[in-house]
Structure formats: structure tokens, C-alpha cells
Enzyme design. Structure first.
Site, PDB file in Angstrom:
ATOM      1  N   ARG A  52    -113.793 -65.547 -57.781  1.00 45.32           N
ATOM      2  CA  ARG A  52    -112.913 -66.375 -58.330  1.00 45.32           C
ATOM      3  C   ARG A  52    -111.833 -65.357 -59.056  1.00 45.32           C
ATOM      4  O   ARG A  52    -110.328 -65.700 -58.550  1.00 45.32           O
ATOM      5  CB  ARG A  52    -113.572 -67.446 -58.957  1.00 45.32           C
ATOM      6  CG  ARG A  52    -114.574 -68.262 -58.065  1.00 45.32           C
ATOM      7  CD  ARG A  52    -114.790 -69.735 -59.633  1.00 45.32           C
ATOM      8  NE  ARG A  52    -116.230 -68.481 -59.802  1.00 45.32           N
ATOM      9  CZ  ARG A  52    -116.688 -69.027 -60.934  1.00 45.32           C
ATOM     10  NH1 ARG A  52    -116.553 -69.950 -61.321  1.00 45.32           N
ATOM     11  NH2 ARG A  52    -117.217 -68.328 -61.304  1.00 45.32           N
ATOM     12  N   CYS A  90    -115.050 -63.019 -63.044  1.00 40.23           N
ATOM     13  CA  CYS A  90    -115.678 -64.664 -62.996  1.00 40.23           C
ATOM     14  C   CYS A  90    -117.122 -64.085 -63.111  1.00 40.23           C
ATOM     15  O   CYS A  90    -117.577 -63.668 -64.356  1.00 40.23           O
ATOM     16  CB  CYS A  90    -115.182 -64.983 -61.788  1.00 40.23           C
ATOM     17  SG  CYS A  90    -115.726 -64.249 -60.368  1.00 40.23           S
TER      18      CYS A  90
END
Length: 366
Positions: free
Chosen positions: A328, A323
Site C-alpha cells: 500500500r 504500511c
């Protein structure tokens, strides 16, 4: 309306205890009332009420128990495969945690609760007994990038009253972004008795569970990490080799980040920007936000599997997820590795904040 939407619509109007029983059956399959009481730690009265609410909503099927026909066995009224839950038992629900707050608040190291996040949300109010782990202060190396040294990790956990035998529950805001990163980091260093709070801080607060500003006091312990286990982590060199190999690169950022319109997360205040935008060539794009239902809970196993298989990400693939700074992508690593049972998944914690600042690194913007 899809079957999933219909189920969630029926669950929306039910109390938390009913939703908790539903998710317990979803994870474990058919259970007797006695087994539900033991698993959920709910009272008999609350369990009976929750079962009735689910039954009235058409979400339960009942039948005689296999080994004792005098007992009723309850299961979800669902059709289709893979409806019984995730590959690993790695999630706890808010109701389960609420029943154990006295244990969490004690100085006994057998159960520790950690809020892992950025900012000052912890100081504004946290789950009683929770310890704070900050992104820059506990979860990264001293310069704010990369993983901490093994000794630093051990010292940090021991100082917060955690042993290598502790059951650790992690949660945070932003759909558990940084809690998932902490989960991945704990796994990287070999901690096995580890769980993520489904729904995170947002669901806990929205459901009306208690919070406090009181900082817990814990006795320092010894922590001995069995890791690190490098098969869980991808480095820049691994990504460079992946470009010429049979490896699936999975970008989980927003669409705006993927095409290069923005160079840092739109809602990632304070995160480092990069020199250029775009993505690593030949990356598959599945945004991290696709994995949640409207309640902020993880979608069912069959739904999650369909999301990734539709983009060609198969269970037997060698997958590297990335990410912007690895939080994430850690959340997606959790879904692929822990909930779906993919065997070869690595988190590239350097992610775009490293790749997007490299000189002459290959980049695509379409």
C-alpha cells in the site's frame, strides 16, 4: 456538492469510451478529434460519439485549433489550476488496453501485460495475454521479505518473455496494491517503460471487458537490469535516521492499524502479524484509500495534491512511506512520485511487519 463530485456524477452515466476520452483530455489538455483518435486508438465513429456525450453533459469546451482553424479543438470544461493531468504519463486506461489485446497476446516482447497479486484470482480469470507475478514467487526475496536479488529479478523477467526494452503494463486487484509494488520494484531495478492500469482488475471486470483462464506461452528472453537504485527504497536504518532528521514519515495504513487496534491489515488475509500495534513516532497519517474516486480511478492531480498538503506533506519534502508489508505504501509512492512529481520519495518495504517486531523500537499509539 463539490466540483469534483459534480463531474463524477455526470461521468457515471456515460459509456466507457466517453470516460476514456475525458481522461485522455484530462491528461493531455486540449486536442483535436484527429489527435484524440490517434491517442486513444478509438474508431472515428466511437470518438465522435464519445465527444458528443461529453459535450451534451456539459463537460467539454470547443474552440478552433490553434494552427488550423478548420479543425475543432476539444478541452475539458473545468475551472481552476492543475486540471490537465499528472506529472508523468504512467497510467493506461482499460479502453486503451482493450484495443491492444492482440498485441498483448502475441509473443512479441515489445508489450507485456502482468497481473501482480496474491491468491488465485489469476487462475479464476485474467485479462487475455496477462502473465502472473505472485507476491511471494516473483516480487520478494526467497524468504518472502525484502526485494529479490538483481540476478533473480533478471532471470524471472527474462523467463516470462520480458526484455529491458519491453513496454510493461501492470495491474491487479485490491486497487492495484501489489501491482503498484511491482511497479515500484521494476523502477527500483531501472525499468523505465512502465505503466499501471487505472482501476486495476476490478474496473476491467466491472466494465465488462474480456477475461480468460488461458495461460499465455512466451519465449524466454534476456533481461539486463540497470539498477538497483537505492534512492527509491528506505531501509530500517534510514527510518531510524529519519527520526532524528528532517524527513516526513508517512503512514498509509487504516486508522485501526495506525492507532494499534489491529496489528495486520483488516482485509489482508495471510499477511504477517506483528508483536505490537501502533505507528512510528511523528508519522503523518494519510490512508491509502483516500487517493481514489468512486470509480476506483486515481483522483485528479489537484485533488491528490490537496490531500497531502492538508497534512503538511509538501512537494519538496524528503518523504518515506510505509504500511504493513510495503504494497500500500508503494501505491502511495506511485501517487507522490509519478502522479504528483515529488522528487524525494522512498518506499519502506519492510514497513510495519518489520518495525512492529523490532525489540525496543519506538512506537506511538495515538
Amino acid at each position: 456538492m463539490s466540483d469534483s463530485d459534480s463531474i463524477r456524477e455526470k461521468l457515471d452515466g456515460l459509456p466507457p469510451s466517453s470516460k476514456f476520452i475525458y481522461k485522455t483530455l484530462e491528461r493531455n489538455g486540449r486536442m483535436t478529434q484527429k489527435a484524440l483518435i490517434e491517442e486513444t486508438m478509438l474508431s472515428a465513429r466511437t470518438t465522435r460519439y464519445g465527444i458528443k456525450q461529453l459535450d451534451d453533459a456539459g463537460l467539454l469546451e470547443s474552440s478552433p485549433a490553434l494552427r488550423d482553424a478548420r479543425q475543432t479543438c476539444y478541452g475539458l470544461a473545468l475551472d481552476g489550476p492543475d486540471q490537465r493531468g499528472y506529472a508523468k504519463d504512467v497510467l493506461v486506461e482499460a479502453e486503451w488496453l482493450a484495443e491492444r489485446l492482440d498485441e498483448v497476446r502475441s509473443d512479441d516482447p515489445s508489450l507485456r501485460l502482468i497481473e501482480a497479486d496474491t491468491g488465485d484470482a489469476y487462475e479464476d480469470g485474467h485479462i487475455p495475454g496477462a502473465i502472473k507475478f505472485g507476491w511471494l514467487t516473483h516480487l520478494t526475496a526467497e524468504n518472502g521479505r525484502g526485494v529479490p536479488e538483481k540476478g533473480t529479478f533478471e532471470e524471472s523477467l527474462g523467463r516470462h518473455g520480458i526484455t529491458d526494452e519491453s513496454t510493461v503494463v501492470l495491474y491487479g486487484g485490491e486497487s492495484n496494491w501489489f501491482a503498484a509494488y511491482a511497479y515500484w520494484l521494476f523502477k527500483y531495478f531501472g525499468h523505465d517503460d512502465l505503466y499501471l492500469l487505472d482501476g486495476g482488475r476490478d474496473y476491467w471486470v466491472e466494465a465488462g471487458y474480456p477475461t480468460t483462464t488461458e495461460i499465455p506461452s512466451v519465449t524466454e528472453r534476456e533481461y539486463d537490469a540497470s539498477g538497483p537504485f537505492d534512492h527509491l527504497r528506505a531501509t530500517r536504518n534510514d527510518v531510524e535516521r529519519a527520526l532524528a532528521g528532517d524527513v516526513t514519515l508517512l503512514d498509509v495504513r487504516s486508522s485501526e492499524e495506525f492507532v494499534g487496534d489491529v496489528r495486520a491489515p483488516p482485509d489482508g488475509e495471510g499477511m504477517p502479524a506483528t508483536m505490537v500495534g501502533g505507528h512510528i513516532p511523528d508519522s503523518v497519517h494519510v490512508p491509502w484509500s483516500n487517493i481514489f474516486d468512486d470509480d476506483g480511478w486515481f483522483k485528479r492531480r489537484d485533488e491528490l495534491r490537496d490531500i497531502y498538503e492538508a497534512e503538511g506533506v509538501a512537494a519538496d519534502d524528503d518523504v518515506i512511506v510505509y504500511c504493513h508489508v510495503g504494497e500500500r505504501s508503494a501505491l502511495t509512492w506511485f501517487v507522490l512520485s509519478e502522479l504528483l512529481g515529488y522528487e524525494t520519495v522512498r518506499n519502506y518495504d519492510g514497513s510495519w511487519s518489520e518495525w512492529g517486531n523490532l525489540v525496543d523500537a519506538p512506537i506511538e499509539t495515538e
